[in-house]
Design a protein around this motif. Structure first.
Motif, PDB file in Angstrom:
ATOM      1  N   GLY A  79       0.656  -1.121   0.029  1.00 23.68           N
ATOM      2  CA  GLY A  79       0.073   0.198   0.119  1.00 23.68           C
ATOM      3  C   GLY A  79       0.935   1.318   0.038  1.00 23.68           C
ATOM      4  N   ALA A  80       0.179   2.164  -0.578  1.00 25.54           N
ATOM      5  CA  ALA A  80       1.312   3.653  -0.822  1.00 25.54           C
ATOM      6  C   ALA A  80       0.895   4.304   0.299  1.00 25.54           C
ATOM      7  CB  ALA A  80       0.641   4.368  -2.064  1.00 25.54           C
ATOM      8  N   VAL A  81       1.928   3.897   1.376  1.00 25.97           N
ATOM      9  CA  VAL A  81       1.676   4.479   2.805  1.00 25.97           C
ATOM     10  C   VAL A  81       2.593   5.557   2.891  1.00 25.97           C
ATOM     11  CG1 VAL A  81       1.963   4.237   5.234  1.00 25.97           C
ATOM     12  CG2 VAL A  81       0.839   2.402   3.867  1.00 25.97           C
ATOM     13  N   SER A  82       2.299   6.748   3.555  1.00 25.85           N
ATOM     14  CA  SER A  82       3.314   7.979   3.515  1.00 25.85           C
ATOM     15  C   SER A  82       3.504   8.047   4.935  1.00 25.85           C
ATOM     16  CB  SER A  82       2.674   9.139   2.712  1.00 25.85           C
ATOM     17  OG  SER A  82       1.406   9.667   3.454  1.00 25.85           O
ATOM     18  N   LEU A  83       4.621   8.259   5.608  1.00 23.28           N
ATOM     19  CA  LEU A  83       5.083   8.146   6.869  1.00 23.28           C
ATOM     20  C   LEU A  83       5.725   9.615   7.105  1.00 23.28           C
ATOM     21  CD1 LEU A  83       6.015   5.346   9.438  1.00 23.28           C
ATOM     22  CD2 LEU A  83       7.628   7.279   9.138  1.00 23.28           C
ATOM     23  N   ASN A 127       7.825  -2.589   2.691  1.00 22.26           N
ATOM     24  CA  ASN A 127       6.782  -2.159   1.905  1.00 22.26           C
ATOM     25  C   ASN A 127       7.193  -1.321   0.701  1.00 22.26           C
ATOM     26  OD1 ASN A 127       4.377  -0.709   0.861  1.00 22.26           O
ATOM     27  ND2 ASN A 127       3.503  -0.325   2.599  1.00 22.26           N
ATOM     28  N   PRO A 128       7.177  -1.870  -0.476  1.00 25.99           N
ATOM     29  CA  PRO A 128       7.826  -1.296  -1.798  1.00 25.99           C
ATOM     30  C   PRO A 128       7.333   0.037  -2.186  1.00 25.99           C
ATOM     31  CG  PRO A 128       6.911  -3.383  -2.432  1.00 25.99           C
ATOM     32  CD  PRO A 128       6.735  -3.292  -0.766  1.00 25.99           C
ATOM     33  N   GLU A 129       5.798   0.247  -1.686  1.00 27.60           N
ATOM     34  CA  GLU A 129       5.204   1.205  -2.348  1.00 27.60           C
ATOM     35  C   GLU A 129       4.987   2.504  -1.325  1.00 27.60           C
ATOM     36  OE1 GLU A 129       1.223  -0.066  -4.041  1.00 27.60           O
ATOM     37  OE2 GLU A 129       1.564  -1.780  -2.534  1.00 27.60           O
ATOM     38  N   ALA A 130       5.656   2.127  -0.122  1.00 29.43           N
ATOM     39  CA  ALA A 130       5.577   3.308   1.116  1.00 29.43           C
ATOM     40  C   ALA A 130       6.604   4.446   0.895  1.00 29.43           C
ATOM     41  CB  ALA A 130       5.871   2.682   2.362  1.00 29.43           C
ATOM     42  N   THR A 131       6.552   5.407   1.412  1.00 25.36           N
ATOM     43  CA  THR A 131       7.413   6.715   1.499  1.00 25.36           C
ATOM     44  C   THR A 131       7.786   7.196   2.817  1.00 25.36           C
ATOM     45  OG1 THR A 131       5.799   8.379   1.023  1.00 25.36           O
ATOM     46  CG2 THR A 131       7.048   7.272  -0.996  1.00 25.36           C
ATOM     47  N   SER A 132       8.667   7.776   3.062  1.00 26.60           N
ATOM     48  CA  SER A 132       8.895   8.384   4.582  1.00 26.60           C
ATOM     49  C   SER A 132       9.549   9.441   4.505  1.00 26.60           C
ATOM     50  CB  SER A 132       9.690   7.160   5.194  1.00 26.60           C
ATOM     51  OG  SER A 132      10.002   7.547   6.705  1.00 26.60           O
ATOM     52  N   ARG A 167      12.886   6.599  -1.679  1.00 28.17           N
ATOM     53  CA  ARG A 167      11.740   6.709  -1.166  1.00 28.17           C
ATOM     54  C   ARG A 167      11.770   7.640   0.122  1.00 28.17           C
ATOM     55  NH1 ARG A 167       9.426   1.918  -0.300  1.00 28.17           N
ATOM     56  NH2 ARG A 167      11.110   0.712  -0.909  1.00 28.17           N
ATOM     57  N   PHE A 168      12.779   7.737   0.631  1.00 24.89           N
ATOM     58  CA  PHE A 168      13.235   8.709   1.829  1.00 24.89           C
ATOM     59  C   PHE A 168      13.501  10.255   1.478  1.00 24.89           C
ATOM     60  CE2 PHE A 168      16.340  10.275   4.947  1.00 24.89           C
ATOM     61  CZ  PHE A 168      15.629  10.117   6.232  1.00 24.89           C
ATOM     62  N   PHE A 169      12.831  11.109   2.257  1.00 25.67           N
ATOM     63  CA  PHE A 169      12.698  12.482   2.015  1.00 25.67           C
ATOM     64  C   PHE A 169      13.011  13.007   3.459  1.00 25.67           C
ATOM     65  CE2 PHE A 169       9.556  10.307  -0.874  1.00 25.67           C
ATOM     66  CZ  PHE A 169      10.278  10.926  -2.057  1.00 25.67           C
ATOM     67  N   ASN A 170      13.562  14.375   3.565  1.00 22.00           N
ATOM     68  CA  ASN A 170      13.897  14.938   4.737  1.00 22.00           C
ATOM     69  C   ASN A 170      13.383  16.321   4.538  1.00 22.00           C
ATOM     70  OD1 ASN A 170      16.394  14.370   3.178  1.00 22.00           O
ATOM     71  ND2 ASN A 170      16.771  16.251   4.075  1.00 22.00           N
ATOM     72  N   ARG A 171      13.164  16.723   5.709  1.00 21.44           N
ATOM     73  CA  ARG A 171      12.821  18.500   6.033  1.00 21.44           C
ATOM     74  C   ARG A 171      13.864  18.483   7.200  1.00 21.44           C
ATOM     75  NH1 ARG A 171       6.177  18.616   5.736  1.00 21.44           N
ATOM     76  NH2 ARG A 171       6.136  17.639   3.567  1.00 21.44           N
TER      77      ARG A 171
END
Length: 331
Positions: free
Chosen positions: A159-163, A182-187, A211-215
């Motif tokens: 599932g395209a989960v965003s964390l 989860n290959p559809e997830a992003t964090s 699929r990893f992003f940062n602020r």
């Protein structure tokens, strides 16, 4: 029984020192390959005979080692599990440095109890050194907890989960466990620039960094966004903050979540009435030493903060033998 507990507690520094010395000398690791005499232990670690005897006596007293009639020492099951480098549940090499970091703090505990303020400034070299030693240990210890949390949320299998992980640290533990399962997830992680850079470097080795992003920045100030995420994680963040600060963070998390999104709090949480569990009760002294307003929160306190700031009543779940998962849905 109570008397024995008191006497054990009063021996705490000495017992800690013995175990830390055994860790630095890799003594249980040495015994993992087979039983040894004191002479063999001393020779193979290039240590004094009387020094090794002192450690061995202490380890036997703690039932971490066994000694037979021939004077051969061996690990107990507990030592084999937790004190042997390379084993999955090895306690870590950081403990001796942490022990040395703790000593000047606990030497002034009465002063700290009276003032309610830590001995060292929160931005002092002493405090920063302490966190540098503690963080890798927590990352290793917290991996099974993160796996359990992701499974409890039901986001591990697809599932395209965003964390959003607030203060996720250099190991990016929740991103790692989610993205590798989860290959559809992003964090997305909110943390200081150098910590986020370390997290990305760590994730580069797993093939999920795209699929990893940062602020970057202080999570008290960095915007979380509006209705962007399915899950917001506060792992070992709440205990550092005052009730007022936590209320603000939770309200911002609610705004950052999509409708029906969930918040996950992972922490040392105490039962209502502060009767247990022991690890969470003892953690309160850690917060006394390391923060101006942090604490180990009761379940009812977290429930109040959540329900007053955009969430339904939470569900609590024990994780391993020390952490508590607190999961609540946005309303």
């Amino acid at each position: 029984m109570i008397g024995s507990i008191i006497h054990i507690a009063l021996e705490g520094a000495r017992l800690n020192a013995l175990i830390c010395a055994s860790l630095e000398l890799r003594l249980s690791g040495l015994l993992s390959s087979g039983s040894k005499t004191i002479e063999q232990i001393a020779e193979q670690t290039e240590s004094s005979l009387r020094g090794c005897q002192a450690i061995a006596d202490g380890m036997v007293a703690l039932k971490l080692w066994k000694v037979d009639e021939q004077g051969q020492y061996s690990n107990s099951p507990a030592a084999e599990k937790w004190l042997v480098p390379g084993k999955p549940e090895y306690v870590g090499d950081e403990h001796p440095d942490l022990f040395r970091d703790w000593l000047p703090r606990y030497a002034k505990i009465t002063e700290t109890v009276k003032s309610g303020e830590p001995v060292f400034d929160l931005n002092s070299k002493e405090t920063l050194d302490f966190w540098a030693h503690l963080t890798p240990m927590l990352a290793a210890k917290g991996a099974p907890v993160a796996i359990q949390a992701i499974e409890s949320l039901g986001i591990d299998s697809g599932g395209a989960v965003s964390l959003l992980d607030v203060g996720g640290g250099g190991s990016a533990m929740y991103a790692r466990q989610l993205l590798t399962r989860n290959p559809e997830a992003t964090s997305t992680q909110v943390d200081w620039p150098h910590i986020n850079a370390a997290a990305r470097c760590s994730l580069d080795q797993t093939g999920v960094a795209e699929r990893f992003f940062n602020r970057d920045g202080d999570f008290h100030d960095v915007p979380f966004g509006e209705e962007e995420f399915d899950v917001v994680v506060f792992s070992h963040i709440v205990h550092q903050e005052s009730p007022e600060s936590n209320a603000e963070l939770v309200a911002r998390a609610a705004r950052a979540l999509k409708p029906g999104g969930r918040i996950l709090i992972v922490d040392w949480v105490v039962d209502d009435g502060r009767t247990g569990p022991a690890s969470s009760l003892l953690f309160m002294s850690t917060m006394l030493m390391l923060s101006s307003s942090g604490k180990s929160y009761e379940r009812r306190e977290l429930t109040q903060i959540l329900t007053e700031n955009g969430f339904a009543a939470p569900q609590f779940e024990s994780a391993e033998d020390w952490a508590t998962l607190c999961i609540a849905e946005k309303v």
